[in-house]
Structure formats: C-alpha cells, structure tokens
Motif scaffolding. Structure first.
Motif: not given
Ligand SMILES: Cc1ncc(COP(=O)(O)O)c(C=O)c1O
Length: 475
Positions: A161-162, A165, A189-190, A254, A259, A287, A289-290, A317
C-alpha cells in the motif's frame, strides 16, 4: 491431447487444460474440506504443542529484534473466519492481517487462485517481464473503478500500500512541478516510507527521520458537529491554499480514517472540500488501501459520490496486490514508475478472484453479503453498547470496517482488552489514539450470520467479565 493438432494454443494453455491438473486440484480441495471438518469453533492451545510454540515465539522475537504483537504464529490452515495457530488453538480472526484476508483462511477460491499460480512459470511478476494476468487485473480494476462514471485511464501495480501511495505522489508531484506541498487530513495514515511518514499524522512513526515532504493538515469531519466541522475544514483548506498559491501538488483523502480510529467522513463534507480543490486546480488523490472492498460499492469514493472528483486512487490489502489508478492527463513520462516486483503470481490471481467476487459474487450492493453482515455485526455491537453503556460506545466505521470505543478510549486499556479477546478466541486490534478503539475487519465473504452470532457471544462474555472485575475494583 495432441499438441501438434492445435498450433494456436500455447503449452501453458495445454497444461492448464490437462485433466491430471484438474484431478490434482479436486484432490487438494477434497483434502482441505475434510480437514476443515475438524475446525468448528475456537479452542484453547494444545498443551503438548505449548513448549514448542513458546520456543517459536522466542525465536521470532530474536530474529525480528522485537516481540510479536500477539502470540500469533499460524499453523497454515483455517476455515473461513477460523484460523488455527501453531499451538493448536483456533480463533475467530476478525482482523485478517489488518484487512487482507477478507476471504478468511483456507478459502477454496483463494486456494484455487494459488493453485493456478503454482503452474505459472515464475513466482513473481515484474515490470520487465509481465504476464497476461497483470493485464487482466489492471483492466478489471479500471472497469470496477469507472463503473459509476469516474475517468481513470491507467493503473500501475505494486506490492504494498505504501508503494501504491508513493507512486500516486510521484505521479502528482511530477505533473504539478514545481508544486512541493501536500494537503492531507489531520489524524491520517498513508504508510511508513520516509515520504509517507511525513504525511501520516503520527509523530512516533517518523521519530528521528529526516523530513522529505512538506505537508499541510486540514481537520477531519466530526460526526457530532457535521456543519461546523465541515465549515472549519473548508476554512483551513482555503487558508493553506491562499498562503501557498500554486504550491500544492494534491490533497490526499482517506475517506474513512483507518489507523486513525475508524472515523468516517460524509459525502457533503468531501464535496465541500473537493469543490474548493477543484476551484484551486489541486488534484484529489483518494487513499483506498483500507477502504477498498469494504462497503456497498467496490470503492468507497463511489459510496461518497466522488467519481468525478477523484483523479488518483490507490488500493491494496484485500485486493492482495496493490495499485495506483490515475487519469490520462496525469500519465507520467517513462522512467518515473518502475519496480522489480509488481506482485507474486498468486497475488495477481487472488486479486482477479477478489475483484470478480466483488463485482459478480453477491458481495456488494445494498443486499450484498458484505453490507448485510456488516449491518448485522453493528446491530450486535449496538446491543452490547445498550447492555454495557459505561463500557461500550459505538459502533463506528464504514461497512466492514467496524469499531467500538471501550470506556474512555484509553490506549493501554484498549490494548489490554484486545489481548483478553485474543485469549478468549477473537483476534481484533486497536485503532486510533484519541480515543483508541477496538476494531474489526471481519472476513464477511467467508462468514455466515451464525459466525457473527458466535463472535458477538464471546465478545459479550469478555465485556461482562470486565464489568464484573471493575465492580470488584480489579481493572
Ligand atoms: C489508508 C492506508 N494507507 C496506506 C497504508 C499502507 O499500506 P501498507 O501497509 O500495505 O504499506 C495503510 C495500511 O494500513 C492504510 O490503512
């Protein structure tokens, strides 16, 4: 099959169609299903396995240089929401690797995806040598993201996810150069790279790290004061834009702070802010990711009505692969985005399966399994909040992202409570800090209503024990 008769087929296609492969697959499924009969509910560790398990945990701590959060080392087997650990215990997994294993454990469709991947010539797929599975996944993602009229043209796969982003930010800064600032929400949280650590609103996550991104924060939505919090966020956003005209590459949304504690925004809130961004010519990055795959819609930006506004969206995820989708006008020059690995062959095939199931498997939509079971879970939590008003507040969240606040939301007490839950057979996890919350990311695609009932019954007992202990002055 006579290979010479059909020159248009590849050897790989012949292999996939080989009846021995079909037999092997059927045998695997049969063996898995037989073993799953032995997993019907939570159970404590097997005393005979305990010493070996303790040694395993100690080695883990030694290798990593820090202990595991929970004494969790999987045996490698499970049955939907139930996971077996290497000490023989069985638990309801209501956090699923923080939202990854949305199909639970040892799901036949996941095993099927992994089985197909075993036949791929390589375990990893990369930027230089691609397989058609990557293309299928990219096309499926674009179709799913554009189904309500959004205008995404391109997608770049990645393995976290990071990284998704990071790629989003690179695309945005590249296009908006010399803009050098990013707008995000307070408490967001990114991810945890050097750059994303600057945006993630947790000082501890960037302790000692050099600053590599200049970030301006906008307050998030407060459901207790919808109009005031929206007006305040618009005011702060406008003041950042006025103070640094033309310097913002994008604003990251987000939509449901994960988180940060499962705080959801509202369509009106996001529309008000995106109108300001649009006027200023600042692109919107979402974002997901979640949030991807958690609600009635496949993407949360669709649920919040941001199809026309979102210019970049990231997901990961539960997709099992990670991706950055962006509009045509943001397409970067070659060289900006590249990686050795995009994903493993199994992740790509799992991602295709997940998307297929989200689109056509009765999981989404008002009466889809995910929103229906999420509402049912929340109803159960609301009931617990009524039964234990001093102990439980909530539920909070969005779709399958579900949380409640324990007592006054104290971080340490919330952690300790999650450990009690773990011992009682439920894996949950804290989120947020002010207040801290107990959160769940249940694998609804692999669950029945009876599983939710079983989880809520255990939860009720743990809360009841806590209330009793606190009356005796023990907590
Ligand atoms: C909204 C959001 N962005 C980015 C990430 C980062 O993803 P990763 O842990 O797969 O790098 C997360 C992880 O929890 C997240 O919840």
């Amino acid at each position: 099959m006579n290979v010479a008769q059909s020159p248009a087929l590849t050897q790989a296609q012949y292999l996939m169609a080989d009846e021995r492969i079909a037999r092997a697959r059927a045998l695997i499924m049969e063996a898995v299903s037989e073993r799953q009969e032995g997993l019907s509910g939570p159970r404590p560790p097997d005393p005979d396995l305990a010493p070996g398990y303790e040694a395993l945990l100690a080695s883990f701590k030694e290798c990593r240089g820090q202990p595991l959060y929970y004494p969790y080392i999987a045996s490698g087997f499970g049955c939907g929401p139930l996971v077996e650990l290497a000490d023989g215990s069985v638990k309801y997994d209501m956090i699923c690797g923080i939202g990854v294993h949305a199909f639970g454990h040892s799901h036949p469709r996941m095993i099927g995806a992994a089985f197909d991947a075993v036949l791929d010539d390589t375990l990893m797929q990369g930027n230089l040598q691609q397989s058609a599975t990557s293309l299928k996944l990219m096309q499926a993602l674009l179709r799913a993201a554009n189904r309500r009229g959004a205008g995404f043209a391109h997608v770049f796969l990645s393995s976290s996810g990071a990284m998704a982003n990071e790629n989003a930010l690179k695309v945005l800064f590249h296009k908006r150069s010399p803009a050098d600032r990013l707008l995000v929400f307070e408490n967001c949280f990114m991810g945890r790279t050097l750059a994303l650590g600057c945006a993630t609103d947790r000082p501890a996550y960037r302790a000692g790290l050099p600053s590599s991104l200049t970030v301006d924060y906008v307050p998030f939505y407060d459901h207790r004061r919808p109009a005031q919090s929206t007006a305040r966020a618009v005011e702060v956003l406008e003041s950042h834009l006025a103070r640094h005209p033309g310097r913002h590459a994008a604003m990251g949304f987000e939509l449901v702070q994960g988180e940060g504690g499962y705080h959801a925004g509202s369509p009106r809130f996001f529309r008000a802010l995106s109108a300001v961004l649009r006027k200023a010519g600042v692109p919107l990055m979402v974002d997901e990711i979640q949030t991807f795959g958690r609600g009635q819609e496949i993407f949360a930006f669709q649920a919040f009505g941001l199809d026309q506004e979102a210019q970049v969206v990231t997901c990961g995820k539960m997709l099992h692969a990670c991706a950055t989708l962006f509009r045509k006008e943001l397409a970067p020059a070659p060289g900006l985005l590249s990686q050795t690995f995009t994903a493993s062959s199994a992740s790509l095939r799992a991602g295709l399966m997940v998307l297929e199931a989200l689109e056509n498997g009765g999981l989404t939509g008002k009466n889809g399994r995910i929103p229906v079971l999420a509402r049912y879970f929340c109803k159960g939590l609301a009931h617990l909040a009524k039964r234990f008003p001093q102990t439980v507040a909530g539920p909070f969240g969005f779709g399958a992202m579900i949380a409640f606040t324990l007592e006054n939301g104290d971080g340490e007490k919330t952690k300790a409570f999650c450990r009690d839950l773990f011992d009682a057979g439920i894996i949950a996890f804290p989120a947020g800090g002010h207040p801290a919350r107990v959160r769940f990311l249940p694998p609804f695609p692999a669950m029945e209503q009876s599983d939710v009932d079983a989880v809520l019954a255990i939860l009720g007992k743990v809360i009841e024990a806590r209330v009793r202990a606190s009356k005796k002055g023990e907590t």
